[in-house]
Design a protein around this motif. Structure first.
Motif, PDB file in Angstrom:
ATOM      1  N   VAL A  65      47.606 -10.564 -31.901  1.00  0.00           N
ATOM      2  CA  VAL A  65      48.422  -9.987 -32.914  1.00  0.00           C
ATOM      3  C   VAL A  65      47.529  -9.875 -34.174  1.00  0.00           C
ATOM      4  CG1 VAL A  65      50.722  -9.550 -34.000  1.00  0.00           C
ATOM      5  CG2 VAL A  65      50.447 -10.543 -31.584  1.00  0.00           C
ATOM      6  N   GLN A  66      47.436  -8.559 -34.787  1.00  0.00           N
ATOM      7  CA  GLN A  66      46.762  -8.653 -36.050  1.00  0.00           C
ATOM      8  C   GLN A  66      47.823  -8.215 -37.002  1.00  0.00           C
ATOM      9  OE1 GLN A  66      43.203  -6.174 -34.899  1.00  0.00           O
ATOM     10  NE2 GLN A  66      42.172  -8.075 -35.008  1.00  0.00           N
ATOM     11  N   LYS A  67      47.167  -8.395 -38.145  1.00  0.00           N
ATOM     12  CA  LYS A  67      48.250  -7.970 -39.413  1.00  0.00           C
ATOM     13  C   LYS A  67      47.211  -7.443 -40.508  1.00  0.00           C
ATOM     14  CE  LYS A  67      51.585 -10.119 -42.681  1.00  0.00           C
ATOM     15  NZ  LYS A  67      52.182 -11.355 -43.227  1.00  0.00           N
ATOM     16  N   ARG A  68      47.985  -6.565 -41.325  1.00  0.00           N
ATOM     17  CA  ARG A  68      47.354  -6.175 -42.810  1.00  0.00           C
ATOM     18  C   ARG A  68      48.212  -6.169 -43.837  1.00  0.00           C
ATOM     19  NH1 ARG A  68      45.992   0.193 -41.745  1.00  0.00           N
ATOM     20  NH2 ARG A  68      48.052   0.918 -41.653  1.00  0.00           N
ATOM     21  N   PRO A  69      47.617  -6.347 -44.944  1.00  0.00           N
ATOM     22  CA  PRO A  69      48.707  -6.348 -46.035  1.00  0.00           C
ATOM     23  C   PRO A  69      49.036  -4.985 -46.317  1.00  0.00           C
ATOM     24  CG  PRO A  69      46.375  -6.489 -46.882  1.00  0.00           C
ATOM     25  CD  PRO A  69      46.406  -6.656 -45.513  1.00  0.00           C
ATOM     26  N   ALA A  70      50.312  -4.790 -47.071  1.00  0.00           N
ATOM     27  CA  ALA A  70      50.825  -3.582 -47.352  1.00  0.00           C
ATOM     28  C   ALA A  70      49.955  -2.772 -48.132  1.00  0.00           C
ATOM     29  CB  ALA A  70      52.145  -3.802 -48.090  1.00  0.00           C
TER      30      ALA A  70
END
Length: 566
Positions: A469-474
């Motif tokens: 699972v990967q995430k990026r800032p808004a």
């Protein structure tokens, strides 16, 4: 009374000694021939034309080509640069002195010194068909040596363009067997051309009109499009390299996202130039043909340089392959032929019989950046699941519209290439299980060799799926994705191994759980599959591996809303 009669005739100008008789011929001199000439189909029995010295037409390829219904066809002799026209030309013979045939066509051109391929337009006179008299018989072209260019049929007022062996009339006494009598179009090469022919008829009565007047004494036919077959073999393809390819099909508008990767593709890169056999030249894949005998070890060795072969990767246990690829294994081919003759002397069946292959054709495209041609093909392993087989392509230039013994070039062998396997990934958001995504990845995978080493570190199969699972800032960009903290999302593997009752199919199943409801487009799933390539891969999961599959699934609004409230 007799003397009175003679005197009266003399006074009236009717005595032959004073006024000898003169024969007057009244001519209805027309400026142009009556009616327009017209190309027409010829009702006769075509003779069999075989051998290098006979006029041959291209083989019928179904009714998909609009030129196949044309009344005129072109015939050629092997390696000759001219084409002969077969069919009929309807005219008004009484007012026509001759017919001239004109041609125009456009050829694709690919010259190495030019920045890219292009086209060239051509116009040329073809032949002259003189009609000096209206008696039935052959027409001879002007000049020496004499050459027959047609057969005038006064009953139907048409010129028949025929080849040796053609027969008019029923198979009974009195039927007419023709000799070669065809207009000849000198093209200057052995390539295939698509030509527009026009017949121009000239009036028989030009001498009856004042020569100082600018008058048109001709009438032209409607043009007819004729597909002129190639008469010489193309040049062998100049192969640069072969790369494996795959295609994608994605569905992601609902709470279930589905991604299919279609493997089995190969891209063949080729050096310029192309079109050595004219328009419509294809890249062909040479395949085994049973006319050469059984595909045993002896024949494999004899014909190994002229047909495509494949084999399983020797380090894996997987499903078997057929002895050799066949036409049906190439579903996206645009043309195919069987029993095509080979030029190679080493592949001859006997002194009088050339070797034979089947061939499938693919349309090449030009890459203006690389200055190379390429063709894409797909191999469908329709007989069963086989994991990543190796393929050695035997490639030819293939001209489907050519006479016999001129359809393919000499064979060129490509390097070995490995086919990519199919993969299906499905991600589902279940409204009854908030913040949980279900994942399944399936496809052909090797079933062995059997793993060894410590049981705790032992991988289930030679391939392993990993989901992150990967995430990026808004507001972040594509380069700002990073692995999400375990406190926000976790991946649980539920199963990895053999699909139910199918040992050559692999299945990975798992779930992704979010601590809180994810914001739309803030997270994504990175799915990767690795193949262990170390000889002792089974000892632990940190063995060297190569990436064989990767896909990204966005956790977007459709998936977040389907997951329900937090």
């Amino acid at each position: 009374d007799l003397i009175a009669h003679v005197l009266q005739r003399a006074v009236e100008g009717g005595h032959w000694m004073i006024n000898p008789p003169t024969l007057l011929t009244l001519v209805h001199a027309v400026q142009q021939p009556i009616g327009r000439p017209a190309f027409a189909a010829l009702n006769l029995d075509r003779g069999e034309a075989t051998g290098a010295g006979s006029l041959q037409t291209a083989r019928s390829r179904g009714r998909s080509d609009p030129q196949e219904l044309t009344p005129i066809v072109a015939a050629r002799r092997l390696d000759e640069t001219y084409a002969c026209l077969l069919g009929a030309l309807r005219i008004h013979g009484a007012s026509t002195a001759k017919v001239n045939l004109l041609a125009e066509w456009t050829d694709p051109v690919d010259l190495a010194e030019e920045p890219g391929p292009g086209q060239r337009n051509f116009k040329a006179p073809v032949d002259e068909l003189p009609l000096s008299r209206l008696a039935e018989g052959y027409l001879a072209a002007p000049g020496a040596p004499p050459r027959r260019v047609g057969y005038y049929d006064p009953e139907h007022d048409q010129i028949a363009m025929v080849r040796a062996g053609d027969r008019a009339g029923p198979a009974a006494a009195g039927e007419l067997y023709f000799r070669d009598a065809t207009p000849r179009h000198e093209l200057g090469d052995t390539k295939r051309h698509i030509v527009r022919y026009t017949a121009v008829a000239t009036s028989r009565y030009r001498e009856y009109f004042a020569q100082d007047q600018d008058l048109d004494f001709t009438r032209s036919s409607e043009p007819v499009v004729v597909d002129v077959p190639a008469s010489g073999r193309p040049l062998a393809p100049d192969i640069v390299y072969v790369l494996p390819t795959f295609g994608w099909q994605r569905q992601g508008d609902t709470n279930m996202k589905r991604s299919i990767r279609y493997g089995g593709g190969l891209r063949v890169w080729l050096n310029r130039p192309w079109f050595s056999s004219g328009t419509g030249e294809l890249l062909g894949v040479a395949l085994w043909n049973g006319a050469n005998g059984p595909l045993n070890d002896a024949n494999r060795n004899k014909y190994k340089n002229v047909f495509t072969q494949w084999g399983m990767d020797p380090i894996w246990n997987t499903g078997p392959l057929r002895a050799a690829p066949e036409i049906r294994h190439f579903p996206d081919a645009v043309a195919a032929d069987s029993y095509v003759s080979l030029e190679e002397a080493s592949a001859r069946i006997s002194a009088s019989e050339p070797g034979r292959i089947d061939v499938v054709g693919f349309e090449p495209q030009y890459d203006s950046e690389r200055k190379l041609w390429f063709a894409d093909l797909t191999i469908d392993l329709a007989d069963g699941p086989t994991y990543a087989p190796f393929v050695r392509l035997a490639l030819v230039r293939y001209q489907p519209h050519a006479i016999d013994d001129a359809r393919i070039s000499r064979v060129a062998l490509a390097a070995f290439a490995q086919l990519t396997p199919d993969r299906v990934a499905t991600v589902t958001a279940d409204p009854h299980h908030p913040r949980t995504l279900r994942i399944a990845i399936s496809g052909v995978a090797p079933s062995g060799p059997a793993p060894g080493g410590p049981a705790l570190n032992r991988p289930a199969r030679p391939t392993h799926v990993q989901v992150r699972v990967q995430k990026r800032p808004a507001g972040g960009g594509e380069l700002e994705w990073h692995d999400a903290p375990a406190a926000e999302a976790s991946v649980t593997q539920l199963y990895e191994g053999q699909a139910l009752f199918q040992k050559d199919l692999g299945l990975w199943a798992g779930t992704v759980s979010f601590t809180t409801a994810p914001a739309p487009d803030a997270y994504r799933l990175l799915i990767e599959e690795f193949e262990y390539i170390s000889a002792n891969y089974a000892e632990n999961r940190r063995a060297p591996a190569r990436l064989i599959y990767a896909e990204i699934i966005e956790v977007d609004a459709a998936m977040v809303q389907a997951g329900g409230p937090p």
